[in-house]
Write an enzyme that holds these catalytic residues in place. Structure first.
Site, PDB file in Angstrom:
ATOM      1  N   SER A 254     -48.784 -57.618  14.105  1.00 56.98           N
ATOM      2  CA  SER A 254     -47.556 -57.164  13.633  1.00 56.98           C
ATOM      3  C   SER A 254     -46.935 -58.329  12.999  1.00 56.98           C
ATOM      4  CB  SER A 254     -46.483 -56.700  14.800  1.00 56.98           C
ATOM      5  OG  SER A 254     -46.671 -57.950  15.822  1.00 56.98           O
TER       6      SER A 254
ATOM      7  N   ASP B 161     -54.278 -61.124  18.271  1.00 59.33           N
ATOM      8  CA  ASP B 161     -54.806 -59.857  17.695  1.00 59.33           C
ATOM      9  C   ASP B 161     -56.071 -59.912  16.824  1.00 59.33           C
ATOM     10  OD1 ASP B 161     -53.966 -57.351  18.611  1.00 59.33           O
ATOM     11  OD2 ASP B 161     -51.886 -57.650  17.449  1.00 59.33           O
TER      12      ASP B 161
ATOM     13  N   LYS C 149     -57.038 -59.406  21.539  1.00 58.20           N
ATOM     14  CA  LYS C 149     -56.760 -58.144  21.518  1.00 58.20           C
ATOM     15  C   LYS C 149     -57.411 -57.250  20.540  1.00 58.20           C
ATOM     16  CE  LYS C 149     -52.408 -56.302  21.004  1.00 58.20           C
ATOM     17  NZ  LYS C 149     -52.571 -55.170  20.007  1.00 58.20           N
TER      18      LYS C 149
ATOM     19  N   GLU D 181     -58.132 -52.870  19.104  1.00 54.76           N
ATOM     20  CA  GLU D 181     -57.583 -51.565  19.075  1.00 54.76           C
ATOM     21  C   GLU D 181     -58.640 -50.859  19.046  1.00 54.76           C
ATOM     22  OE1 GLU D 181     -54.894 -50.941  15.900  1.00 54.76           O
ATOM     23  OE2 GLU D 181     -53.478 -52.691  16.348  1.00 54.76           O
TER      24      GLU D 181
ATOM     25  N   GLU E 261     -49.772 -48.018  23.955  1.00 52.56           N
ATOM     26  CA  GLU E 261     -48.486 -47.823  22.793  1.00 52.56           C
ATOM     27  C   GLU E 261     -48.147 -46.603  22.688  1.00 52.56           C
ATOM     28  OE1 GLU E 261     -48.701 -50.394  19.605  1.00 52.56           O
ATOM     29  OE2 GLU E 261     -46.943 -49.739  18.535  1.00 52.56           O
TER      30      GLU E 261
HETATM   31  O1  KIV Z   1     -49.285 -56.410  17.029  1.00 55.08           O
HETATM   32  C1  KIV Z   1     -48.427 -56.339  17.973  1.00 55.08           C
HETATM   33  O2  KIV Z   1     -47.275 -56.908  17.772  1.00 55.08           O
HETATM   34  C2  KIV Z   1     -48.756 -55.265  18.868  1.00 55.08           C
HETATM   35  C3  KIV Z   1     -47.739 -55.196  19.948  1.00 55.08           C
HETATM   36  C4  KIV Z   1     -46.658 -54.196  19.460  1.00 55.08           C
HETATM   37  C5  KIV Z   1     -48.418 -54.684  21.126  1.00 55.08           C
HETATM   38  O3  KIV Z   1     -49.604 -54.930  19.002  1.00 55.08           O
END
Ligand code: KIV
Length: 277
Positions: free
Chosen positions: A49, A87, A117, A119, A186
Site C-alpha cells: 500500500s 509485502d 506476506k 496474496e 480483507e
Molecule cells: O498493503 C497493505 O497495506 C496491506 C494491508 C491493508 C493488509 O496489505
C-alpha cells in the site's frame, strides 16, 4: 516501565491460544515505526500500500521490489519490538518459486524484514513451502487482495456468495497446511471471517472482516486521517491529521510572505565583542 518482549511468530500463535487480540498497523518510514513501537503495536506491516499511500501510484501493482526494500530498511531502523512483515510486491512471487525465494530472501537479508506476506490461496501454496524451506516465515492474505484488483473488478467485498465463501475457507486451510503463521482477511463478511478464525489454528488478522478475527490491521495513514481520499467503510479515523497539517503549512506560507517568520527568537546573533583594555 519494563520493556515489552520482542514479538515473534510464535508469540502470535500463543496470543491466539490465550485469546489475546493482536494489533497490527502499516508503516513505511522510521519515525512511524518508532511511534508504533511506543504505542505497543504487535505487528508492523510494510505494505505494498506504500504505492498508493506514499508513492502516488494509482494502486499497489506498480510497486517494485527495490521500492519495498527501501521502505522496509527505513522501518527496520525505527522498529524495536514489533514483528516486522514485508509485502512481496506484484510479480515477484507468482511466476516462479525460485524467483519468489530470491525476492523474499532480499527482503529478509538486505532490508531486515522478519517475515513476508503474499496474496492468494491454493495457487501460492508451493511458494509458501519453498519460503519456509529457506526459513522465511510467511503471512497469507485472502479476501480482497489488492494486487488482483483488475480481475476482481474493483475494491469489492469478497466471499458474499456461498461458492466464494467455501473457496476461501478451503484456501485458509490450505494456507495453514502450507505453513503460514497468520492470515490477513480483507473485506469479507464478518460471519465468514469468524468461521475461518474458528477453523484454523493460526491467527487471523482482519481488515474489514468484523470483530471476531484474532487481530486487526489498518493502514496507519487511514486511521490517522492523513490522506485526502474517502476511506473505506471499515476504517475508523482515530485522528484527523491532514486538516491540522494543512492549517500549519498555510500559516507558515502566510508568515513567510508577511515577513512574520522567522522572528527574533529564531535568529542567531553574533557573539558580543569583548571589551578592549
Ligand atoms: O498493503 C497493505 O497495506 C496491506 C494491508 C491493508 C493488509 O496489505
Amino acid at each position: 516501565m519494563a520493556e515489552l518482549a520482542k514479538v515473534t511468530t510464535a508469540k502470535l500463535t500463543e496470543m491466539k491460544q490465550k485469546g489475546q487480540r493482536i494489533t497490527a498497523l502499516t508503516a513505511y518510514d522510521a519515525p512511524t515505526a518508532k511511534l508504533l513501537n511506543e504505542a505497543g503495536v504487535d505487528v508492523i506491516l510494510v505494505g505494498d500500500s506504500v504505492g498508493n499511500v506514499k508513492l502516488g501510484y494509482e494502486n499497489t501493482i506498480p510497486v517494485t521490489l527495490e521500492e519495498m526494500i527501501h521502505h522496509v530498511r527505513a522501518v527496520k531502523r525505527g522498529n524495536s519490538r514489533a514483528l516486522l512483515v514485508a509485502d512481496m510486491p506484484f510479480l515477484t512471487y507468482e511466476i516462479d518459486v525460485k524467483e519468489a525465494a530470491r525476492a523474499a530472501g532480499r527482503l529478509i537479508k538486505e532490508a531486515g524484514a522478519e517475515a513476508v506476506k503474499l496474496e492468494g490461496g491454493i495457487e501460492i501454496a508451493p511458494t509458501i513451502k519453498e519460503l519456509l524451506r529457506i526459513n522465511i516465515p510467511v503471512m497469507g492474505h485472502l479476501g480482497l487482495t489488492p494486487q488482483a484488483v483488475h480481475r476482481l473488478g474493483g475494491y469489492k467485498v469478497q466471499g458474499r456468495r456461498p461458492q466464494e465463501a467455501e473457496k476461501m475457507l478451503t484456501d485458509s486451510r490450505i494456507l495453514e497446511g502450507a505453513g503460514v503463521f497468520a492470515i490477513v482477511l480483507e473485506a469479507i463478511p464478518a460471519e465468514l471471517a469468524s468461521e475461518i478464525t474458528r477453523k484454523v489454528a493460526v491467527p487471523t488478522i482482519g481488515i474489514g472482516a468484523g470483530a471476531e478475527c484474532d487481530g486487526q490491521i489498518l493502514v496507519s495513514d487511514d486511521m490517522l486521517g492523513m490522506g485526502d481520499q474517502i476511506s473505506p467503510k471499515f476504517v475508523k479515523r482515530y485522528a484527523n491529521l491532514r486538516p491540522e497539517m494543512l492549517k500549519a503549512v498555510q500559516q507558515y506560507v502566510k508568515e513567510v510572505q508577511d515577513a512574520a517568520f522567522p522572528g527574533p527568537e529564531h535568529a542567531y546573533t553574533r557573539p558580543a565583542a569583548k571589551a578592549q583594555h
